[in-house]
Design a protein around this motif. Sequence first.
Motif, short mmCIF file in Angstrom:
data_model
loop_
_atom_site.label_atom_id
_atom_site.label_comp_id
_atom_site.label_asym_id
_atom_site.label_seq_id
_atom_site.Cartn_x
_atom_site.Cartn_y
_atom_site.Cartn_z
N GLY A 223 -0.17 -7.74 3.26
CA GLY A 223 -0.21 -6.87 4.42
C GLY A 223 0.35 -5.47 4.18
O GLY A 223 0.81 -4.82 5.11
N LEU A 224 0.30 -5.01 2.93
CA LEU A 224 0.79 -3.66 2.66
C LEU A 224 -0.13 -2.62 3.26
O LEU A 224 -1.34 -2.84 3.38
CB LEU A 224 0.90 -3.41 1.15
CG LEU A 224 2.26 -3.70 0.52
CD1 LEU A 224 2.61 -5.16 0.60
CD2 LEU A 224 2.29 -3.21 -0.90
N ARG A 225 0.45 -1.51 3.63
CA ARG A 225 -0.31 -0.37 4.09
C ARG A 225 -0.72 0.44 2.86
O ARG A 225 -0.13 0.32 1.80
CB ARG A 225 0.54 0.48 5.03
CG ARG A 225 0.95 -0.27 6.28
CD ARG A 225 1.89 0.57 7.13
NE ARG A 225 2.27 -0.14 8.34
CZ ARG A 225 3.41 -0.79 8.50
NH1 ARG A 225 4.31 -0.82 7.55
NH2 ARG A 225 3.67 -1.41 9.64
N ILE B 128 8.23 -8.81 -2.15
CA ILE B 128 8.00 -7.40 -2.44
C ILE B 128 8.92 -6.59 -1.54
O ILE B 128 8.95 -6.80 -0.33
CB ILE B 128 6.55 -6.99 -2.15
CG1 ILE B 128 5.57 -7.83 -2.96
CG2 ILE B 128 6.34 -5.50 -2.43
CD1 ILE B 128 4.13 -7.65 -2.55
N LYS B 129 9.69 -5.70 -2.14
CA LYS B 129 10.54 -4.79 -1.37
C LYS B 129 9.78 -3.48 -1.20
O LYS B 129 9.39 -2.86 -2.19
CB LYS B 129 11.87 -4.53 -2.07
CG LYS B 129 12.78 -3.64 -1.25
CD LYS B 129 14.13 -3.48 -1.91
CE LYS B 129 15.07 -2.75 -0.97
NZ LYS B 129 15.13 -1.35 -1.16
N ILE B 130 9.57 -3.12 0.03
CA ILE B 130 8.85 -1.89 0.33
C ILE B 130 9.86 -0.87 0.83
O ILE B 130 10.51 -1.07 1.85
CB ILE B 130 7.75 -2.13 1.37
CG1 ILE B 130 6.79 -3.20 0.84
CG2 ILE B 130 7.03 -0.84 1.70
CD1 ILE B 130 5.89 -3.78 1.85
N ASN B 131 10.00 0.20 0.06
CA ASN B 131 10.96 1.24 0.40
C ASN B 131 10.32 2.29 1.29
O ASN B 131 9.18 2.70 1.06
CB ASN B 131 11.48 1.91 -0.88
CG ASN B 131 12.23 0.93 -1.74
OD1 ASN B 131 13.18 0.31 -1.31
ND2 ASN B 131 11.75 0.75 -2.97
N SER C 16 9.14 2.35 4.42
CA SER C 16 7.90 1.96 5.06
C SER C 16 7.69 2.80 6.32
O SER C 16 8.36 3.79 6.52
CB SER C 16 7.98 0.47 5.40
OG SER C 16 6.79 0.04 6.00
N LYS C 17 6.81 2.38 7.16
CA LYS C 17 6.55 3.08 8.42
C LYS C 17 7.84 3.20 9.21
O LYS C 17 8.61 2.25 9.31
CB LYS C 17 5.51 2.29 9.21
CG LYS C 17 4.94 3.02 10.38
CD LYS C 17 3.81 2.20 10.96
CE LYS C 17 3.18 2.92 12.12
NZ LYS C 17 2.06 2.15 12.66
N ASP D 139 13.03 0.31 5.26
CA ASP D 139 12.68 -0.61 4.18
C ASP D 139 12.29 -1.95 4.80
O ASP D 139 12.75 -2.30 5.88
CB ASP D 139 13.87 -0.81 3.24
CG ASP D 139 14.25 0.45 2.49
OD1 ASP D 139 13.47 1.42 2.52
OD2 ASP D 139 15.31 0.46 1.86
N ARG D 140 11.45 -2.69 4.09
CA ARG D 140 11.10 -4.04 4.54
C ARG D 140 10.80 -4.90 3.33
O ARG D 140 10.54 -4.39 2.23
CB ARG D 140 9.94 -4.04 5.53
CG ARG D 140 8.60 -3.62 4.97
CD ARG D 140 7.55 -3.54 6.10
NE ARG D 140 6.25 -3.15 5.58
CZ ARG D 140 5.17 -3.89 5.62
NH1 ARG D 140 5.20 -5.08 6.19
NH2 ARG D 140 4.03 -3.47 5.12
N VAL D 141 10.84 -6.19 3.53
CA VAL D 141 10.54 -7.16 2.47
C VAL D 141 9.41 -8.04 2.99
O VAL D 141 9.45 -8.51 4.13
CB VAL D 141 11.77 -8.01 2.13
CG1 VAL D 141 11.41 -9.08 1.11
CG2 VAL D 141 12.90 -7.13 1.62
#
Length: 140
Positions: free
Chosen positions: A49-51, A70-73, A75-76, A80-82
Motif C-alpha cells: 500500500g505504498l504511495r 517497511i519503515k516509511i519516513n 509519509s503523508k 513516519d509509518r511502518v
Amino acid sequence: MVPKAEKKIPDFLSLEEAREIVTVLETYPFSRLERSRNKVIIGLLMYAGLRRGELLRLKVGDVDLIERRIKINLSKGKKDRVVCMHPTLCSWISRYLVYRGKRKIDSLLVCSLRPDTPFSNKGLQSLFKILKETCRIGRP
C-alpha cells in the motif's frame, strides 16, 4: 464557512486484475533485472500500500525482510509509518536485491537500470502505460 471537500475512497484492483498484472509482469519481454524490479514496484504498491512518492524515496535500509516490515519516513502529513509485507513481496525484494547486486544500505531500493540512478516518476508512468496497454483491465 467553506464546506469540506468530499473524501472519496479510491478505486482499487480486484483480485483478478491484480493477478493479471502479475502475469503480465512475469511474461512481458523485460530483462531479468527489469522484470524483478518491476515486480517489486508493483508489489510495494499492491501488497504494502505504498504511495508513489513513498516508493520512489524508499531506501534499502528501510526494508526489514526478516521482520517483514517497511519503515516509511516522512509519509503523508510528514509522519513516519511502518507497514507489513506480504511473504510474496519479501521474496520478490530478496530476488531483486540479488539481481541488482550489492548496494549501500542508504541507497534507494528502486533504481533505474543504470546503477544508483533513481527511478523517476516518468519511469513509473512508462511502466503503468505498458501494464495498461497489455493487461485486460477496463479502467481509464
